[in-house]
Write a protein that holds these residues in place. Structure first.
Motif, PDB file in Angstrom:
ATOM      1  N   ILE A  10       0.832  -1.023  -0.108  1.00  0.00           N
ATOM      2  CA  ILE A  10       0.070  -0.100  -0.098  1.00  0.00           C
ATOM      3  C   ILE A  10       0.763   1.311  -0.010  1.00  0.00           C
ATOM      4  O   ILE A  10       1.821   1.501   0.889  1.00  0.00           O
ATOM      5  CB  ILE A  10      -0.967  -0.035   1.266  1.00  0.00           C
ATOM      6  N   PHE A  25      -3.316   1.430   8.435  1.00  0.00           N
ATOM      7  CA  PHE A  25      -2.534   0.347   8.851  1.00  0.00           C
ATOM      8  C   PHE A  25      -3.249  -0.562   9.557  1.00  0.00           C
ATOM      9  O   PHE A  25      -2.873  -1.924   9.375  1.00  0.00           O
ATOM     10  CB  PHE A  25      -1.697   0.919  10.156  1.00  0.00           C
ATOM     11  N   ALA A  28      -4.540  -2.530   6.695  1.00  0.00           N
ATOM     12  CA  ALA A  28      -3.413  -3.273   5.833  1.00  0.00           C
ATOM     13  C   ALA A  28      -3.293  -4.755   6.640  1.00  0.00           C
ATOM     14  O   ALA A  28      -3.092  -5.743   6.213  1.00  0.00           O
ATOM     15  CB  ALA A  28      -2.092  -2.451   5.800  1.00  0.00           C
ATOM     16  N   ILE A  36       3.555  -0.965   4.067  1.00  0.00           N
ATOM     17  CA  ILE A  36       3.061   0.284   3.809  1.00  0.00           C
ATOM     18  C   ILE A  36       4.170   1.250   3.445  1.00  0.00           C
ATOM     19  O   ILE A  36       5.200   1.142   4.059  1.00  0.00           O
ATOM     20  CB  ILE A  36       2.103   0.853   4.779  1.00  0.00           C
ATOM     21  N   CYS A  38       5.179   5.079   3.080  1.00  0.00           N
ATOM     22  CA  CYS A  38       4.666   6.477   3.398  1.00  0.00           C
ATOM     23  C   CYS A  38       5.334   7.417   2.425  1.00  0.00           C
ATOM     24  O   CYS A  38       6.697   7.303   2.259  1.00  0.00           O
ATOM     25  CB  CYS A  38       5.000   6.501   4.847  1.00  0.00           C
ATOM     26  N   CYS A  44       4.705   8.498   9.383  1.00  0.00           N
ATOM     27  CA  CYS A  44       5.230   7.159   9.277  1.00  0.00           C
ATOM     28  C   CYS A  44       5.651   6.749  10.421  1.00  0.00           C
ATOM     29  O   CYS A  44       5.779   7.596  11.355  1.00  0.00           O
ATOM     30  CB  CYS A  44       6.278   7.027   8.351  1.00  0.00           C
ATOM     31  N   SER A  63       6.511  -0.907   7.176  1.00  0.00           N
ATOM     32  CA  SER A  63       6.605   0.443   6.512  1.00  0.00           C
ATOM     33  C   SER A  63       7.758   0.851   6.271  1.00  0.00           C
ATOM     34  O   SER A  63       8.964   0.544   6.886  1.00  0.00           O
ATOM     35  CB  SER A  63       5.596   1.498   7.597  1.00  0.00           C
TER      36      SER A  63
END
Length: 119
Positions: A10, A25, A28, A36, A38, A44, A63
């Protein structure tokens, strides 16, 4: 029980609200996304407002941070050459998200709350 992660990334392009990012989040985690990304001004982890809404998923969903969405997409394509990148936008002529057949591996790009996805 640990579920296998989907071949799904994502990409968050310039989202301003840490609360929105925290909710993403959680989503996800629910769909088993691998990570993810960012981008730009998107909050983030670690971030206190994001953490409040993420309810712990900011620690379980990996992330990364990038200067912009293009850099994130280039990194994904370098790592996974066969990845499909789809922009998620509510624009005239866009296919219906519920009836769409999603190819995997897949990256979904979500844009700024007011401005959408950057050029």
């Amino acid at each position: 029980m640990t579920r296998p992660k989907a071949d799904l990334a994502i990409v968050l392009d310039r989202l301003r609200s840490a609360h929105n990012v925290g909710n993403i989040f959680r989503l996800a985690e629910a769909v088993g996304a691998k990570e993810i990304l960012c981008c730009g001004c998107t909050p983030c982890p670690p971030h206190p407002k994001l953490a409040k809404t993420a309810m712990g998923t900011d620690a379980t969903v990996p992330s990364r941070s990038f200067p912009d969405a293009l850099a994130a997409i280039r990194a994904l394509r370098k790592e996974i050459p066969e990845i499909t990148v789809l922009a998620v936008e509510a624009v005239e002529g866009a296919p219906d998200a519920l009836g769409f057949r999603y190819p995997f591996p897949l990256a979904l790009v979500f844009g700024n709350e007011a401005l959408g996805i950057s050029q």
